[in-house]
Design an enzyme around this catalytic site. Sequence first.
Site, PDB file in Angstrom:
ATOM      1  N   GLU A 128       0.806  -1.215   0.000  1.00  0.00           N
ATOM      2  CA  GLU A 128       0.000   0.000   0.000  1.00  0.00           C
ATOM      3  C   GLU A 128       0.843   1.270   0.000  1.00  0.00           C
ATOM      4  OE1 GLU A 128      -3.058   0.790  -0.299  1.00  0.00           O
ATOM      5  OE2 GLU A 128      -4.084  -1.132  -0.194  1.00  0.00           O
ATOM      6  N   SER A 129       1.837   1.338   0.857  1.00  0.00           N
ATOM      7  CA  SER A 129       2.518   2.616   1.066  1.00  0.00           C
ATOM      8  C   SER A 129       4.020   2.524   1.176  1.00  0.00           C
ATOM      9  CB  SER A 129       1.994   3.261   2.361  1.00  0.00           C
ATOM     10  OG  SER A 129       2.431   2.507   3.491  1.00  0.00           O
TER      11      SER A 129
END
Length: 757
Positions: free
Chosen positions: A613-614
């Site tokens: 995700e990040s």
Amino acid sequence: MLEQEQTQPKPLSSSNPQTVSKKRWFLWGAGLGGLALGGITSAVFLVGPAKLPFLDQWFGAQLINSGADLEDSRPSTSTLALASVSPTDRAIQLEELANQGTSSLDRARARYLRAVDLIEQDRGGQALPWLDGLEHEYDVLAPHILAKRAQAQAATGDAAKAQATWQALVKQYPNHPKAAEALFHLGKTNSAYWDRMIADHPSHPRSVEIAVNRLQQNPKQLDLMRLLARHGVYLPDIGSVLDRLRTDYGGQLTPDDWEAIGFAYWEIQRYGSAAEAYAKAPPSAINLYRAARGAQLDARGTVATTRYQALVQAFPSEKETGLALLKLAELEEKPDKAIAYLDQVINTFPDRTAEALMAKANILQAANSPQTALQIQQQVLKEHSGSEFAADLRWQQAEANFKKGDIQAAWEWARQLAQENPDSVHAPEAAFWVGKWAAQLGRTDEARQSYEYVLANYPGSYYAWRSAVLLGWDVGDFSTVRQKTPEVERPATRPEPLAGSAALRELYLLGQTRDAWSLWQVEHTDRVQPTVAQQFTDGLIRLGVNDNLDGIFMLSNLSFREQPDEKQEVAALKHHLDYWQALYPFPYLQSIEQWSQQRQLNPMLVTALIRQESRFEPKIRSVVGATGLMQVMPETAEWVANQINLKQYNLEDPQDNINLGTWYLDFTHREYNNNSLFAVASYNAGPGSVADWINRFGFNDPDKFVEEIPFPETKGYVEAVFENYWNYLRLYNPTVSEKLAQFSKSHANLVNSRLGK
């Protein structure tokens, strides 16, 4: 992001997995130009794959049963093993080592580390005895020891002694980067020292800091803005500095200034602005390429075409020119002119012939010449059988035959791909489906051999995990992975940087990552085209200061090197555990474990999802506002907060973000009876989309379901998350690692390796 029914929360993840990184594959220009061409969409099937003489011996010849001993062979270094331990927890051990360590180096390291801890705890007076005379026995860090002594003296209130020590540092080591630190402190009472610091050490972060402060007081200082353009690319507001340079001082800038500005824009992904700066830079092949490529990315095709043509004219044999010709063909609307560009590539750049041929086939296919396109495809298979483009063709044929129900033909194409293109990005998937299709054809022994082959040759792939599951390993399937709590065995010491000074390596190994980062900003001068060692080191240093997005990018992007010698260096690097453990780090482990336990989630699965995700960035935002580590959408956060009665939260705070994100991941699991395939897909695309896919496709075979996910982003997301999960498992879980080593010699050698040890 897809709109959901109002009764359902929106998915947390809204960003394409390929756009999480704020960089792109063309960071260094030539070989990383993002040149993937569209696949062949012809309905005409190629002839079946040729029967090669050794086809039937393929599996047995490739399987490896090493039985290797997995005992960790890295040497134990007492002080270095404490580098990741908290200052409070390591205090007694450091003092014991400082007094009676196993070697003089170990004692010196312990003294230095203990002094640093005491200074950071505002106990400078207690730090001084540990630093007394240390520079004479620990000369690799002598300037740093003087700096720590000055800090300790200042902490005791003895400003005169601190000033004298800073003066001594400048006198004894005037050219050392640490002298900039001394000049910074001396400049607090005499600004002339700051002038000297900027003049003598312009790339040091302290010089960047002073330049920022002075520009805030007086923005009209061209030289300081030039300094920031060259050395302050990491500043959050660097874009505004570059904009002012272009608009207010454009007439006073040199070509070298424009090159620096272009690179800085390129780093922050403002490619249109970078293109205009590079157009005024010295006319090298890479600068001309970026001037054109940036314009193309900025949707200015006519400008890009003119600039690509200028590059071809000025540098007809440079590697960037081959890329330019391919891009010209891509931009050209007339098929005959596009084909002429591609013929130039074929005649001049033999290493790009297969790529040009495939682009040519695409053009002919679109121009209603399927038979000619088919002939070119067959030429690629025959004359460039080992290329990635031949692998693309083989996989397209395998998938097409599978969709029409011809399992035997699909199996044959996949098997030939795995044999002819073992280094292709498609190879792990093809080898896995050889096994799946063999099982459907009733050949169970061959299916088992195929799964073992995937484990042996592609141990870090998503398909290695799927193979392990189908072989019955206790690694968690889609339906059981949530409940697993795998043992994690983290490395005792840090990986060692491959570039930089001895001082930089020592600081990094000691866990002094901020000091190492400052030193690296001075030492790392080849940012446009770094060596493999420099790029690996840059990745480690960035990870050390929690610049995880760029750190992981730097490490993973090593795989896109194209020069043969560089590819060999990268291949050698990947034989070391340090590379893989740096690529799969454990930031924010305590928070992840805390909330995973509370939500009864597998912490490795949560870590895997966050990585996708990040890349572990707390403050990153997607274009639609998804925020932080687990990319929580603000409206979803509000909905979840109401469910758990959380009155106040900050999505940029890791604790809050992981709290909300894990609750939502638990929710998606509960929605689908703890099936992690559906839960992870829902996290990205929303529960409504997944429910629709289940109704449309059924769920008799999870691997087939993944292949049928109609959103390429979500399909890639699911595979990436579980590939992450598998890599954390194989790298840090001793049971799985040992079992995998029985099948994969490369993995067995990996766990017995340690860079620089």
